[in-house]
Design an enzyme around this catalytic site. Structure first.
Site, PDB file in Angstrom:
ATOM      1  N   LYS A   1       6.837 -13.216 -59.058  1.00 34.05           N
ATOM      2  CA  LYS A   1       8.207 -12.707 -58.842  1.00 34.05           C
ATOM      3  C   LYS A   1       8.531 -12.600 -57.368  1.00 34.05           C
ATOM      4  CE  LYS A   1       6.807  -8.507 -57.253  1.00 34.05           C
ATOM      5  NZ  LYS A   1       7.011  -8.000 -55.897  1.00 34.05           N
TER       6      LYS A   1
ATOM      7  N   PRO B   1       0.402 -17.161 -55.199  1.00 36.43           N
ATOM      8  CA  PRO B   1      -0.415 -16.751 -54.046  1.00 36.43           C
ATOM      9  C   PRO B   1      -1.089 -15.397 -54.295  1.00 36.43           C
ATOM     10  CG  PRO B   1       1.741 -17.538 -53.305  1.00 36.43           C
ATOM     11  CD  PRO B   1       1.780 -17.518 -54.813  1.00 36.43           C
TER      12      PRO B   1
ATOM     13  N   GLY C   1       2.295 -10.226 -52.444  1.00 36.90           N
ATOM     14  CA  GLY C   1       3.568  -9.547 -52.706  1.00 36.90           C
ATOM     15  C   GLY C   1       4.379 -10.265 -53.766  1.00 36.90           C
TER      16      GLY C   1
ATOM     17  N   ALA D   1       0.831 -10.478 -63.102  1.00 37.39           N
ATOM     18  CA  ALA D   1       1.073 -11.555 -64.076  1.00 37.39           C
ATOM     19  C   ALA D   1      -0.190 -11.815 -64.900  1.00 37.39           C
ATOM     20  CB  ALA D   1       1.529 -12.825 -63.353  1.00 37.39           C
TER      21      ALA D   1
ATOM     22  N   ASP E   1       4.356  -3.434 -61.468  1.00 36.05           N
ATOM     23  CA  ASP E   1       5.004  -4.749 -61.638  1.00 36.05           C
ATOM     24  C   ASP E   1       4.621  -5.439 -62.942  1.00 36.05           C
ATOM     25  OD1 ASP E   1       6.283  -4.592 -59.176  1.00 36.05           O
ATOM     26  OD2 ASP E   1       4.654  -5.607 -58.112  1.00 36.05           O
TER      27      ASP E   1
HETATM   28  O1  C5P Z   1       1.556   0.449 -59.425  1.00 42.14           O
HETATM   29  P1  C5P Z   1       0.600  -0.331 -58.577  1.00 42.14           P
HETATM   30  O2  C5P Z   1      -0.832  -0.073 -58.916  1.00 42.14           O
HETATM   31  O3  C5P Z   1       0.947  -1.787 -58.511  1.00 42.14           O
HETATM   32  O4  C5P Z   1       0.812   0.204 -57.108  1.00 42.14           O
HETATM   33  C1  C5P Z   1      -0.094  -0.082 -56.067  1.00 42.14           C
HETATM   34  C2  C5P Z   1       0.120   0.908 -54.947  1.00 42.14           C
HETATM   35  O5  C5P Z   1       1.408   0.706 -54.353  1.00 42.14           O
HETATM   36  C3  C5P Z   1       0.139   2.373 -55.374  1.00 42.14           C
HETATM   37  O6  C5P Z   1      -1.150   2.905 -55.363  1.00 42.14           O
HETATM   38  C4  C5P Z   1       1.023   3.020 -54.312  1.00 42.14           C
HETATM   39  O7  C5P Z   1       0.276   3.232 -53.125  1.00 42.14           O
HETATM   40  C5  C5P Z   1       2.015   1.931 -53.998  1.00 42.14           C
HETATM   41  N1  C5P Z   1       3.284   2.080 -54.748  1.00 42.14           N
HETATM   42  C6  C5P Z   1       4.154   3.090 -54.392  1.00 42.14           C
HETATM   43  N2  C5P Z   1       5.351   3.232 -55.056  1.00 42.14           N
HETATM   44  C7  C5P Z   1       5.688   2.371 -56.055  1.00 42.14           C
HETATM   45  C8  C5P Z   1       4.803   1.319 -56.435  1.00 42.14           C
HETATM   46  C9  C5P Z   1       3.599   1.211 -55.749  1.00 42.14           C
HETATM   47  O8  C5P Z   1       3.882   3.869 -53.476  1.00 42.14           O
HETATM   48  N3  C5P Z   1       6.848   2.529 -56.678  1.00 42.14           N
END
Ligand code: C5P
Length: 312
Positions: free
Chosen positions: A19, A107, A111, A117, A149
């Protein structure tokens, strides 16, 4: 003597997309450590492909990986696909006896939610393999627990995300948009980028990052207006990603000089996304990035793309 051929192990294949965040508006860090988001996701036609194969009872979980950056991907319990298979197995009360093979088309650590995915594709694959009978909503709830995500990788197309990015509403988008991505060999850590965002935004970050400013973007999507979309691309994490990787400024500049309709850091970076007028124009921007040494790899594609889906 007759030889009976062993029946092949049941196996399913699922594709899930990477994405780009067309807009990413980030609020102030909350007590749980997460930031409230208002974001508009678009899935692009760079896919992770997960093959899940049933293995004998008690054999457990294994992961193998192939793709240009396969050596960067863990094959143990830290892999989000592993956690996805375990979470689903626990939910439905089966043993996670499955061999997962990940073919990486997004990649790594860029990001673009390639790991998310993989998790989404694994949920759909194991759901089919184990015939769990769970609904798409059940899978989506499991997905949200795995990462912010992951639900979008299940859904695909174009959607507005709120909460941690996991609460989704499909958005109208007409036509096809041509994207080109500049990826870097060395990824950026998402928590590190959010940490720098906190340092930069400090007390100025909004508690509630609204989508009010994205009216023009939503209008451009509905109209299939690539010029309007290019002008409206926005990412609150971009200053943080640029502060950790100043050289991305040049990557953005090269895209602009090559006539990109817009260029923005994708999610938490370091991948840079550029919107092109056409597929030919996307190839021209990619050539400029390569000629200027502004990307370690370039990826031309289009969006929106479908969400996690079983392959025949
Ligand atoms: O949810 P996910 O594990 O993908 O998030 C990875 C890191 O990104 C989290 O530990 C947090 O530090 C940061 N994050 C955040 N706010 C969000 C999504 C992610 O601070 N809404």
């Amino acid at each position: 003597m007759t030889h009976l051929a062993a029946a092949p192990s049941p196996s399913v294949r699922v594709r899930a997309p990477g994405k780009v965040n067309l807009s990413l508006r980030v609020g102030a860090r909350q007590a749980d450590g997460y930031h409230p988001l208002s974001t508009i996701f678009q899935a692009v036609a760079l896919y992770e492909e997960v093959t899940a194969t049933q293995v004998p009872e008690g054999a457990g979980l294994t992961i193998t990986v192939d793709g240009p950056q396969a050596d960067l991907v863990p094959v143990d319990g830290t892999n989000l696909a592993w956690r996805a298979a375990e979470a689903l197995a626990t939910q439905v009360g089966v043993a996670p006896d499955v061999a997962l093979h990940l073919a990486k088309g997004v990649p790594v650590a860029g990001g673009m939610a390639g790991g998310s995915a993989d998790a989404a594709a694994t949920l759909v694959a194991c759901d089919a393999l184990w015939q769990t009978g769970l609904s798409r909503d059940d899978l989506s709830a499991l997905a949200a627990d795995l990462g912010s995500d992951v639900p979008f990788a299940l859904l695909g197309h174009t959607a507005v995300g709120t909460g941690r990015g996991h609460l989704l509403t499909p958005a109208m988008a007409r036509g096809e948009f041509h994207w080109v991505f500049a990826a870097q060999a060395e990824g950026l850590s998402t928590p590190a980028v959010y940490g720098r965002f906190d340092e930069l935004a400090g007390p100025d970050a909004d508690d509630d990052p609204g989508l009010a400013e994205d009216t023009a973007l939503m209008q451009a999507l509905r109209a299939g207006d690539a010029h309007g979309l290019g002008q409206a691309l926005h990412n609150d994490l971009q200053p943080a990603a640029l502060s950790l990787r100043p050289e991305l400024e040049r990557t953005l500049g090269v895209a602009t000089d090559a006539g990109a309709l817009g260029a923005v850091v994708s999610g938490s970076g370091p991948t840079v996304a550029a919107l092109a007028r056409s597929r030919q124009h996307a190839l021209a921007i990619a050539a400029s990035w390569t000629a200027e040494g502004a990307a370690d790899s370039v990826w031309c594609t289009s969006g929106p793309a479908h969400g996690a889906r079983l392959l025949p």
